[in-house]
Enzyme design. Structure first.
Site: not given
Ligand code: NAP
Length: 250
Positions: A151, A155
């Protein structure tokens, strides 16, 4: 002026859903892209209930054929996409010595290949329109994080991707920027707590204590920055990585 069209990937829930809702409120017609169109229904309903325009699209962002078809469907249904938010993401955390080939390939595939395929498909419309905004989700993990060699690599790679896209597409009126969030309360961080066998409340409290503003982030904190970077007035900001983490990063 005709309504501008934005695509948000991974917009069924979490940060992507908050960004999609915010861009809908900002006046964009929003394509809510996730693995299945059905999973995007709640986000679409939230946008349309608030008076906006949105459509759900199903695609795996790491599959070139599905990406091409999804972007073409968006152009057909809503109009040429000029804003792209590369947000879809997954975690497959493990220490290096236990990490499998599949843990590595799937994380690199969704984040890096996914952003590449989506951006390549959407830039065609942006360059034709002479206008575009690309916002890609990086992370504080880009700076290194135990158990996340896949990851963190993805990133960090997205930061180089963003700067290069900014250089290549600037002359077409297209900007590219990355947002690097810290701890945001979503199902992703809840899953991390579960994997570490910690109650989510304790996990959140521990994280908040180490953040200068003494709270964890919410999806709306990220959506506010995405809203600015997707706006016309952000046209002189490009190739930047904006940390949204409640404090400075090294
Ligand atoms: P999340 O709640 O896990 O949501 C991710 C979404 O992406 C889910 O709806 C998932 O669908 C979808 N997804 C996964 N694989 C996919 C694919 N191959 N094609 C299309 N859609 C796909 O994650 P989040 O926390 O909102 O994170 C969103 C972004 O922010 C990510 O890039 C993550 O790395 C980044 N981020 C998050 C955090 C944090 O603290 N949460 C911090 C830094 C960066 P399914 O539900 O069907 O799997």
């Amino acid at each position: 002026m005709t309504q501008r069209v934005a695509i948000v990937t991974g917009a069924a829930r979490g940060i992507g859903a908050a960004i999609a809702r915010r861009l809908g409120a900002d006046g964009f017609a929003v394509a809510v892209l996730d693995l299945t169109a059905e999973s995007g229904a709640d986000t679409v309903a939230a946008i349309t209930d608030a008076g906006g325009r949105a459509a759900a699209v199903g695609a795996d962002v790491s599959d070139a054929g599905q990406v091409e078809a999804a972007v073409a469907a968006v152009a057909e249904k809503l109009g040429p996409p000029v804003v792209l938010v590369n947000n879809a993401g997954i975690l497959r955390d493990n220490l290096l010595f236990k990490m499998t080939d599949d843990d590595w390939d799937s994380v690199i595939g969704v984040h890096l290949r996914g952003a590449f395929l989506m951006t390549r498909a959407v830039q065609r419309f942006q360059t034709e329109q002479g206008y575009g905004r690309i916002v890609t989700l990086s992370s504080t993990s880009a700076l290194g994080n135990r158990g996340q060699v896949n990851y963190a690599t993805a990133k960090a790679g997205l930061q180089g991707f963003t700067k290069t896209v900014a250089i290549e597409l600037g002359k077409f009126g297209v900007t590219a920027n990355a947002i690097a969030p810290g701890f945001i309360e979503t199902e992703m961080t809840a899953a991390t707590a579960a994997r570490m066998k910690m109650a989510f409340e304790d996990f959140k409290a521990g994280a908040a204590a180490a953040i200068p503003v003494r709270r964890i982030g919410q999806p709306e904190d990220v959506a506010a920055v995405a809203s600015f970077l997707a706006s016309e007035e952000a046209g002189f900001v490009s190739g930047q990585v904006i940390y949204v983490a409640g404090g400075p990063q090294d």
